[in-house]
Structure formats: C-alpha cells, structure tokens
Design a protein around this motif. Structure first.
Motif, PDB file in Angstrom:
ATOM      1  N   LEU A  19       8.078  40.908  -9.790  1.00  0.00           N
ATOM      2  CA  LEU A  19       6.768  40.273  -9.640  1.00  0.00           C
ATOM      3  C   LEU A  19       5.960  40.931  -8.519  1.00  0.00           C
ATOM      4  N   ALA A  20       6.641  41.263  -7.419  1.00  0.00           N
ATOM      5  CA  ALA A  20       5.948  41.888  -6.286  1.00  0.00           C
ATOM      6  C   ALA A  20       5.419  43.268  -6.669  1.00  0.00           C
ATOM      7  N   LEU A  21       6.210  44.045  -7.406  1.00  0.00           N
ATOM      8  CA  LEU A  21       5.770  45.381  -7.841  1.00  0.00           C
ATOM      9  C   LEU A  21       4.612  45.279  -8.835  1.00  0.00           C
ATOM     10  N   ASP A  22       4.671  44.280  -9.719  1.00  0.00           N
ATOM     11  CA  ASP A  22       3.555  44.051 -10.651  1.00  0.00           C
ATOM     12  C   ASP A  22       2.280  43.691  -9.887  1.00  0.00           C
ATOM     13  N   ALA A  23       2.436  42.834  -8.877  1.00  0.00           N
ATOM     14  CA  ALA A  23       1.279  42.430  -8.069  1.00  0.00           C
ATOM     15  C   ALA A  23       0.688  43.628  -7.333  1.00  0.00           C
ATOM     16  N   GLU A  24       1.555  44.511  -6.864  1.00  0.00           N
ATOM     17  CA  GLU A  24       1.067  45.708  -6.154  1.00  0.00           C
ATOM     18  C   GLU A  24       0.188  46.562  -7.079  1.00  0.00           C
ATOM     19  N   LYS A  25       0.598  46.708  -8.327  1.00  0.00           N
ATOM     20  CA  LYS A  25      -0.196  47.489  -9.289  1.00  0.00           C
ATOM     21  C   LYS A  25      -1.567  46.865  -9.502  1.00  0.00           C
ATOM     22  N   VAL A  26      -1.580  45.534  -9.611  1.00  0.00           N
ATOM     23  CA  VAL A  26      -2.845  44.818  -9.834  1.00  0.00           C
ATOM     24  C   VAL A  26      -3.768  44.987  -8.629  1.00  0.00           C
ATOM     25  N   PHE A  27      -3.232  44.764  -7.422  1.00  0.00           N
ATOM     26  CA  PHE A  27      -4.048  44.884  -6.207  1.00  0.00           C
ATOM     27  C   PHE A  27      -4.557  46.311  -6.015  1.00  0.00           C
ATOM     28  N   ALA A  28      -3.683  47.277  -6.307  1.00  0.00           N
ATOM     29  CA  ALA A  28      -4.080  48.683  -6.152  1.00  0.00           C
ATOM     30  C   ALA A  28      -5.185  49.039  -7.146  1.00  0.00           C
ATOM     31  N   ALA A  29      -5.045  48.569  -8.393  1.00  0.00           N
ATOM     32  CA  ALA A  29      -6.062  48.855  -9.414  1.00  0.00           C
ATOM     33  C   ALA A  29      -7.402  48.220  -9.049  1.00  0.00           C
ATOM     34  N   GLN A  30      -7.351  47.061  -8.439  1.00  0.00           N
ATOM     35  CA  GLN A  30      -8.578  46.357  -8.048  1.00  0.00           C
ATOM     36  C   GLN A  30      -9.096  46.797  -6.671  1.00  0.00           C
ATOM     37  N   LYS A  31      -8.338  47.686  -6.040  1.00  0.00           N
ATOM     38  CA  LYS A  31      -8.668  48.145  -4.679  1.00  0.00           C
ATOM     39  C   LYS A  31      -8.800  46.965  -3.714  1.00  0.00           C
ATOM     40  N   ASP A  32      -7.883  46.030  -3.881  1.00  0.00           N
ATOM     41  CA  ASP A  32      -7.867  44.816  -3.062  1.00  0.00           C
ATOM     42  C   ASP A  32      -6.974  45.058  -1.841  1.00  0.00           C
ATOM     43  N   THR A  33      -7.568  45.583  -0.782  1.00  0.00           N
ATOM     44  CA  THR A  33      -6.808  45.921   0.423  1.00  0.00           C
ATOM     45  C   THR A  33      -6.196  44.686   1.068  1.00  0.00           C
ATOM     46  N   SER A  34      -6.957  43.613   1.138  1.00  0.00           N
ATOM     47  CA  SER A  34      -6.452  42.369   1.735  1.00  0.00           C
ATOM     48  C   SER A  34      -5.225  41.861   0.970  1.00  0.00           C
ATOM     49  N   GLY A  35      -5.274  41.967  -0.365  1.00  0.00           N
ATOM     50  CA  GLY A  35      -4.141  41.549  -1.186  1.00  0.00           C
ATOM     51  C   GLY A  35      -2.902  42.385  -0.921  1.00  0.00           C
ATOM     52  N   LEU A  36      -3.091  43.689  -0.768  1.00  0.00           N
ATOM     53  CA  LEU A  36      -1.964  44.587  -0.488  1.00  0.00           C
ATOM     54  C   LEU A  36      -1.336  44.269   0.866  1.00  0.00           C
ATOM     55  N   LEU A  37      -2.182  44.022   1.873  1.00  0.00           N
ATOM     56  CA  LEU A  37      -1.663  43.718   3.210  1.00  0.00           C
ATOM     57  C   LEU A  37      -0.903  42.397   3.215  1.00  0.00           C
ATOM     58  N   PHE A  38      -1.335  41.457   2.379  1.00  0.00           N
ATOM     59  CA  PHE A  38      -0.609  40.197   2.236  1.00  0.00           C
ATOM     60  C   PHE A  38       0.722  40.422   1.515  1.00  0.00           C
ATOM     61  N   LEU A  39       0.718  41.321   0.529  1.00  0.00           N
ATOM     62  CA  LEU A  39       1.885  41.526  -0.335  1.00  0.00           C
ATOM     63  C   LEU A  39       2.984  42.362   0.319  1.00  0.00           C
ATOM     64  N   TYR A  40       2.613  43.356   1.114  1.00  0.00           N
ATOM     65  CA  TYR A  40       3.599  44.320   1.618  1.00  0.00           C
ATOM     66  C   TYR A  40       4.779  43.692   2.363  1.00  0.00           C
ATOM     67  N   PRO A  41       4.575  42.715   3.251  1.00  0.00           N
ATOM     68  CA  PRO A  41       5.759  42.101   3.890  1.00  0.00           C
ATOM     69  C   PRO A  41       6.720  41.478   2.881  1.00  0.00           C
ATOM     70  N   ILE A  42       6.160  40.850   1.835  1.00  0.00           N
ATOM     71  CA  ILE A  42       6.992  40.242   0.786  1.00  0.00           C
ATOM     72  C   ILE A  42       7.740  41.337   0.016  1.00  0.00           C
ATOM     73  N   LEU A  43       7.032  42.412  -0.273  1.00  0.00           N
ATOM     74  CA  LEU A  43       7.616  43.518  -1.035  1.00  0.00           C
ATOM     75  C   LEU A  43       8.755  44.176  -0.259  1.00  0.00           C
ATOM     76  N   VAL A  44       8.546  44.357   1.040  1.00  0.00           N
ATOM     77  CA  VAL A  44       9.587  44.959   1.891  1.00  0.00           C
ATOM     78  C   VAL A  44      10.853  44.104   1.865  1.00  0.00           C
TER      79      VAL A  44
END
Length: 267
Positions: A19-44
């Motif tokens: 789910l985290a990797l799927d979310a990363e693709k979505v945020f990256a495609a949307q260029k949602d920097t805030s979303g990526l910064l929120f997601l990265y700690p969870i992904l790690v």
C-alpha cells in the motif's frame, strides 16, 4: 498459535508495504511533495519490517533532498514550514531505527544537527527533547557512549514527568543505562535502569487501566442497550396486551348489544 500469529504479522507487513509503495506512485505522479514527505517515514518503517533495510535507508537521501527543495519553495505556507523540522525528524528517526552502518548514521547525525539549529531558536522544550533524544540514539548506535549519555541526560532535563511523559522518559533512561553500563559507570546504569522500570511500569499500568476502563465502558453500554431493548419489548408487549384487551372489550360490548337487541325482538 504463535506460529500463526507470526505469519499474520508478516502478511500484514507485506500488505502495508504494498500500500505504501502504491501511495508513493500516486503522490509522485501528482507531484504531491507534501504527501511524499508524509509517506516516507511510513515507507521506511514498512521496508525495515520486511527486511529490506537497504531500500529503507535509500529513502533517507531522497527525503532529505525533497525537504531541502520544499523548504525553499515559495508555494509553501508559513504554517507548513513551521512543521517541517518535526516532519524531517520523523523521517530521520525511522531511518536511524534501521541504520547499522556508521557512514549512514553520521549523515543522519548531520541532518539532526541542522534541525537542532532551527529548533533551538524556537525554544520549545518538547522539540528540543526530540532532538536530544535522537542525537543520543545515534551516538549509542555508533558506540559514542559519553555523547549518548550526555544527550540523553539533557533530554531528561527537558521533560516534566508530572505531566505524564512517562513513555518518553522510559526510553531515554534506557539509553542512559546502556551508555553508562558501557562506560563502566555501573551505579549510574543501575539508577537509570531503576527509573526506566519505574516509568515503564507506569506506562504499562496506565495502558492496562485504559484497557480495563474500555472493557468496563463497553460492558456498561451493552447492559444499557440490553435494558433499553428489554424495556422496548415490555412496552411492545404491554401495547399488544392493551390492544387485545380493548378488542376483547369491544367484542364483548358488541355481543352484549346484540344479545339485548335479540331479546327485545323476541319480546
């Protein structure tokens, strides 16, 4: 049972990573920097729990680059910028938890010190506590025991136990105990471990009481709901009985009237 539980935990960890990797693709495609910064700690954390620490650590570099660009962006509100140091700390902390190599830990320490310079100007004890604790954790992992001990002691001085920060204090006293033991300061290690146990027991007791209160509340709610259902059934039964009684009365009156009329006709 234990084996099944382990399998369930592994399955959940894999699902969380997917789910985290799927979310990363979505945020990256949307260029949602805030979303990526929120997601990265969870992904790690998800990568670490799935045993892929190398991939997890790689997000440390990615995250720091994004943070640097985001902080300089003119599109970021002042309110968002105010929270960026703590968001950066969250990513560093999760990365440090899975880091083992000294070069990685040194890079993490550099980033924490950058955050520390920003936070020191704000004079907010809790933020300074977070920084001191993270510096202590990194130094402990690098076997810099004196630095770990000193920063952990500084963290303790910034927290007030009377307002319930027992979980935070338990973790920091454990660092002091480990560092002091490695330095051969056994009395200090013993004292710190005693305090760790005291605060850790307090956290466990609080959690247990909360669990008991939660069960009690659910039990009381269930009792009230059952009482309401019982009263509702009783009222419904009473209405049915009353209806039957009225109907029976009407029928009886009808029969009486019929009998009187029949009697008069016969006369």
């Amino acid at each position: 049972i234990q084996g099944n539980r382990h399998d369930i935990i592994l399955a959940k960890a894999k699902e969380a990573l997917r789910l985290a990797l799927d979310a990363e693709k979505v945020f990256a495609a949307q260029k949602d920097t805030s979303g990526l910064l929120f997601l990265y700690p969870i992904l790690v954390t998800s990568l670490g729990r799935n045993g892929d620490t190398a991939a997890g650590v790689s997000y440390f570099g990615k995250g720091m680059v994004i943070f640097d660009h985001y902080e300089k962006s003119s599109n970021v509100s002042s309110a968002d910028k105010e929270h960026l140091p703590l968001k950066r700390m969250a990513l560093i902390f999760n990365c440090v938890n899975i880091m083992e190599k000294k070069p990685d830990l040194l890079l993490a320490l550099e980033e924490v010190e950058k955050v520390s310079r920003v936070i020191s100007k704000r004079n907010i004890p809790y933020e300074q506590f977070e920084v001191a604790t993270l510096i202590a954790v990194i130094n402990l992992k690098m076997k810099n025991f004196r630095e770990a001990q000193q920063n952990a002691e500084r963290a303790v001085s910034l927290v007030r136990p009377e307002i319930g920060n027992h979980a935070l204090l338990a973790d920091v006293y454990h660092i002091i105990a480990d560092a002091s033991d490695s330095l051969g300061e056994y009395q200090k290690a013993y004292n710190a471990m005693s305090l760790f146990k005291q605060f850790n027991d307090s956290v466990f007791k609080t959690s247990s009481l909360e669990a008991i209160h939660s069960v009690e509340a659910k039990y009381e709610t269930a009792k009230k709901e059952e009482k309401i259902r019982t009263l509702s059934r009783e009222k419904r039964s009473q209405r049915i009985i009353a209806g039957v009684a009225i109907a029976a009365g009407l029928i009886a009156m009808g029969l009486l009237v019929f009998a009187i009329r029949a009697n008069r006709l016969q006369k």
